[in-house]
Write a protein that holds these residues in place. Structure first.
Motif, mmCIF file in Angstrom:
data_model
loop_
_atom_site.group_PDB
_atom_site.id
_atom_site.type_symbol
_atom_site.label_atom_id
_atom_site.label_comp_id
_atom_site.label_asym_id
_atom_site.label_seq_id
_atom_site.Cartn_x
_atom_site.Cartn_y
_atom_site.Cartn_z
ATOM 1 N N ILE A 356 0.835 -1.201 0.000
ATOM 2 C CA ILE A 356 0.000 0.000 0.000
ATOM 3 C C ILE A 356 0.872 1.254 0.000
ATOM 4 O O ILE A 356 0.580 2.225 -0.720
ATOM 5 C CB ILE A 356 -0.960 -0.005 1.199
ATOM 6 N N GLN A 357 1.946 1.256 0.767
ATOM 7 C CA GLN A 357 2.865 2.400 0.766
ATOM 8 C C GLN A 357 3.393 2.675 -0.644
ATOM 9 O O GLN A 357 3.438 3.819 -1.095
ATOM 10 C CB GLN A 357 4.037 2.137 1.710
ATOM 11 N N LEU A 358 3.797 1.607 -1.335
ATOM 12 C CA LEU A 358 4.390 1.765 -2.660
ATOM 13 C C LEU A 358 3.380 2.234 -3.701
ATOM 14 O O LEU A 358 3.709 3.023 -4.584
ATOM 15 C CB LEU A 358 5.003 0.437 -3.116
ATOM 16 N N VAL A 359 2.153 1.743 -3.611
ATOM 17 C CA VAL A 359 1.164 2.026 -4.649
ATOM 18 C C VAL A 359 0.377 3.306 -4.357
ATOM 19 O O VAL A 359 0.163 4.134 -5.243
ATOM 20 C CB VAL A 359 0.204 0.833 -4.819
ATOM 21 N N PHE A 363 -0.717 9.342 -2.298
ATOM 22 C CA PHE A 363 -2.077 9.887 -2.321
ATOM 23 C C PHE A 363 -2.671 9.915 -0.911
ATOM 24 O O PHE A 363 -3.341 10.879 -0.523
ATOM 25 C CB PHE A 363 -2.953 9.070 -3.265
ATOM 26 N N ILE A 364 -2.407 8.869 -0.130
ATOM 27 C CA ILE A 364 -2.864 8.866 1.261
ATOM 28 C C ILE A 364 -2.246 10.042 2.012
ATOM 29 O O ILE A 364 -2.921 10.712 2.811
ATOM 30 C CB ILE A 364 -2.522 7.521 1.942
ATOM 31 N N GLY A 365 -0.986 10.337 1.719
ATOM 32 C CA GLY A 365 -0.342 11.492 2.344
ATOM 33 C C GLY A 365 -1.034 12.798 1.986
ATOM 34 O O GLY A 365 -1.199 13.690 2.835
ATOM 35 N N GLU A 366 -1.461 12.937 0.736
ATOM 36 C CA GLU A 366 -2.180 14.144 0.320
ATOM 37 C C GLU A 366 -3.487 14.287 1.097
ATOM 38 O O GLU A 366 -3.854 15.396 1.524
ATOM 39 C CB GLU A 366 -2.460 14.086 -1.183
ATOM 40 N N ILE A 367 -4.191 13.182 1.272
ATOM 41 C CA ILE A 367 -5.460 13.211 2.003
ATOM 42 C C ILE A 367 -5.223 13.594 3.465
ATOM 43 O O ILE A 367 -5.938 14.441 4.024
ATOM 44 C CB ILE A 367 -6.161 11.842 1.893
ATOM 45 N N ILE A 460 1.981 6.175 4.861
ATOM 46 C CA ILE A 460 2.600 7.262 4.111
ATOM 47 C C ILE A 460 4.110 7.043 4.103
ATOM 48 O O ILE A 460 4.736 7.022 5.161
ATOM 49 C CB ILE A 460 2.263 8.628 4.744
ATOM 50 N N PRO A 461 4.724 6.839 2.962
ATOM 51 C CA PRO A 461 6.160 6.533 2.924
ATOM 52 C C PRO A 461 7.012 7.754 3.280
ATOM 53 O O PRO A 461 6.673 8.889 2.936
ATOM 54 C CB PRO A 461 6.391 6.106 1.470
ATOM 55 N N ASP A 462 8.114 7.503 3.976
ATOM 56 C CA ASP A 462 9.048 8.581 4.314
ATOM 57 C C ASP A 462 9.859 9.006 3.097
ATOM 58 O O ASP A 462 10.139 10.188 2.910
ATOM 59 C CB ASP A 462 9.998 8.143 5.442
ATOM 60 N N ASP A 463 10.251 8.025 2.268
ATOM 61 C CA ASP A 463 11.097 8.311 1.106
ATOM 62 C C ASP A 463 10.685 7.357 -0.020
ATOM 63 O O ASP A 463 11.271 6.286 -0.184
ATOM 64 C CB ASP A 463 12.576 8.130 1.475
ATOM 65 N N MET A 467 12.339 3.871 -1.740
ATOM 66 C CA MET A 467 11.575 2.630 -1.677
ATOM 67 C C MET A 467 11.342 2.048 -3.066
ATOM 68 O O MET A 467 11.436 0.840 -3.269
ATOM 69 C CB MET A 467 10.217 2.881 -0.993
ATOM 70 N N CYS A 468 11.048 2.902 -4.035
ATOM 71 C CA CYS A 468 10.766 2.422 -5.386
ATOM 72 C C CYS A 468 12.006 1.876 -6.071
ATOM 73 O O CYS A 468 11.909 1.011 -6.948
ATOM 74 C CB CYS A 468 10.153 3.538 -6.217
ATOM 75 N N ARG A 469 13.181 2.377 -5.689
ATOM 76 C CA ARG A 469 14.416 1.893 -6.294
ATOM 77 C C ARG A 469 14.883 0.590 -5.687
ATOM 78 O O ARG A 469 15.671 -0.144 -6.301
ATOM 79 C CB ARG A 469 15.509 2.955 -6.151
ATOM 80 N N SER A 470 14.421 0.299 -4.487
ATOM 81 C CA SER A 470 14.834 -0.943 -3.828
ATOM 82 C C SER A 470 13.994 -2.090 -4.359
ATOM 83 O O SER A 470 12.816 -1.925 -4.670
ATOM 84 C CB SER A 470 14.655 -0.824 -2.311
ATOM 85 N N SER A 471 14.570 -3.247 -4.459
ATOM 86 C CA SER A 471 13.808 -4.413 -4.932
ATOM 87 C C SER A 471 14.402 -5.675 -4.353
ATOM 88 O O SER A 471 15.433 -5.661 -3.709
ATOM 89 C CB SER A 471 13.823 -4.476 -6.471
#
Length: 471
Positions: A356-359, A363-367, A460-463, A467-471
């Motif tokens: 959920i954080q990644l996807v 947007f959750i942070g905006e809300i 809400i992700p911090d960074d 996160m998106c670059r890690s796999s």
């Protein structure tokens, strides 16, 4: 993010009892919360649609149903004749007024994304709706011609044999979806405008509208906002982020999303669901010449069947043999498996929070920032409406801890209401498709706004870039 063992046992007991009694007789709200924690939900044919509705007329608005059942074709929403005040406000134990509404909804019903690989045996026709496609100068200038897209197919096109004839794009909003949108907006006006006095008569600086970059959400916004503002003339700004970095509809680049999804879809629990659905997936694959990309989940078949039934069409038949057709029982199993998959993706898999954080975390942070602005007395808005997709509604419901998550149907909606008491305290209520949402935290019918923020904050992700670059 896993349900407790105790909750899982309760679900299994409920499922066992329903098997003994045949197809369960379900109250309206029960149909939103089936026992999805075991794959027997998929294979138990006596469950049918578990009280869900999968039919709507071709060229009319969906009928208004007294019962508020899960209705994939047009999900229930706040309505003047069914809306009730929060319990402490209704019983006058608290003096409070509604000061802010954050409303999220999926687009209205549409044609399918997924055309059967072997071709479709029925035409789809969209002559009764005009998707307008034009740009106009912001300042005074020469107005454009109001052109619209009219799909057609030339019979000499050799690719038609493995496609579908007719006058639609895939996907596109249907006339039924547009008419549903008008009613959806009228109902929101009745509740949040006429009854509660929150929505102004015309759009002004106190309202904010947003959509994804999809024509589906934009067309839905036009229908719904006409219902919300029936007397308004002139254009209304519908805000969108650039498609390549959009925080809804998976717009921004994030390779870690697919990496984590592959992990989620390789667990023993996921593989068990593949095993129990394998006979049906194989049968449908043979009927429609489907490849592995169609059968790795039930998403493609479910989308095709749902879009047919929700627009007055029949279930598909094999093009080479039109007596070989999908049966209602087969469609129902696909729908039950689709519900199971959505619940697993966004609620019960062990990686749900990170997914959920990644996807949807941005947007959750905006809300949440909008909620904080209201809490701090720094918001000029009273009404924000977001037109998004099932892939946005699902993870937000997962973040809220919904008790069980069925596939969010057409026009599924989440209403975040913020109320201010006479002593300047802020409380929140969350409605899912018109009723207070049932979650692992209890029913979110009246909680401190700070508690709602605390529920959402961990998602809400911090960074997000790291996160998106890690796999």
């Amino acid at each position: 993010m896993m349900f407790s063992i105790y909750e899982g046992l309760l679900d299994m007991i409920a499922l066992f009892l329903s098997v003994l009694s045949g197809t369960p007789s379900l109250a309206s709200r029960e149909t939103f919360y089936p026992p999805l924690n075991h794959t027997t939900f998929i294979t138990n044919t006596s469950l049918g649609t578990y009280g869900g509705v999968y039919h709507a007329p071709t060229d009319q608005a969906s009928p208004i149903r007294e019962e508020q059942n899960y209705n994939y074709c047009t999900m229930p929403h706040p309505r003047g004749d069914t809306y009730s005040l929060p319990p402490p406000v209704a019983d006058h134990s608290v003096n409070a007024r509604l000061v802010y509404l954050e409303y999220l909804q999926r687009h209205q019903r549409r044609t399918p994304y997924n055309i059967l690989p072997g071709g479709e045996n029925q035409e789809y026709n969209c002559d009764n709706i005009h998707p307008h496609l034009y740009a106009a100068p912001a300042a005074q200038g020469t107005p454009p011609a109001t052109v619209y897209g009219q799909a057609y197919f030339d019979p000499s096109n050799p690719f038609l044999i493995s496609y579908v004839n007719g006058s639609c794009q895939y996907p596109q909003l249907t006339i039924g979806g547009l008419l549903d949108g008008y009613q959806h907006g009228r109902d929101l006006r009745a509740v949040y405008g006429d009854q509660l006095g929150l929505i102004p008569d015309s759009p002004d600086a106190r309202v904010w509208f947003r959509s994804s970059s999809s024509a589906l959400t934009q067309g839905s916004a036009g229908g719904v906002l006409r219902g919300v503002f029936p007397e308004h003339t002139g254009p209304i700004p519908l805000h969108q982020q650039a498609a390549s970095v959009d925080t809804v509809d998976r717009g921004f680049p994030c390779s870690a999303q697919n990496t984590l999804l592959a992990t989620i879809q390789s667990t023993p629990v996921w593989n068990e669901h593949l095993t129990v659905t394998e006979p049906l997936r194989t049968r449908l694959s043979t009927m429609f010449n489907a490849t592995a990309s169609w059968t790795s989940t039930v998403d493609h078949f479910a989308d095709n069947f749902q879009a047919r039934l929700c627009n007055g069409y029949d279930l598909p038949c094999r093009r080479q043999n039109e007596s070989d057709c999908v049966t209602p029982d087969q469609a129902n199993e696909i729908f039950r498996a689709g519900d199971w998959e959505w619940n697993y993706w966004w609620r019960t898999n062990p990686h749900a929070m990170r997914y959920i954080q990644l996807v949807e975390g941005l947007f959750i942070g905006e809300i949440v920032r909008k909620f904080e602005a209201v809490q701090q007395g720094q918001s000029d808005l009273v009404y924000s409406h977001n037109f998004v997709h099932d892939g946005d509604i699902g993870p937000i419901l997962g973040a809220l801890g919904i008790k069980s998550l069925r596939w969010p149907g057409m026009a599924s909606n989440v209403a975040f209401e913020i109320w201010e008491t006479s002593d300047s305290q802020f409380y929140a209520r969350v409605l899912y498709s018109g009723s207070a949402i049932e979650t692992i935290y209890g029913t979110l019918d009246w909680i401190p706004l700070s508690a709602l923020i605390d529920i959402l904050q961990p998602f809400i992700p911090d960074d997000i870039i790291s996160m998106c670059r890690s796999s």
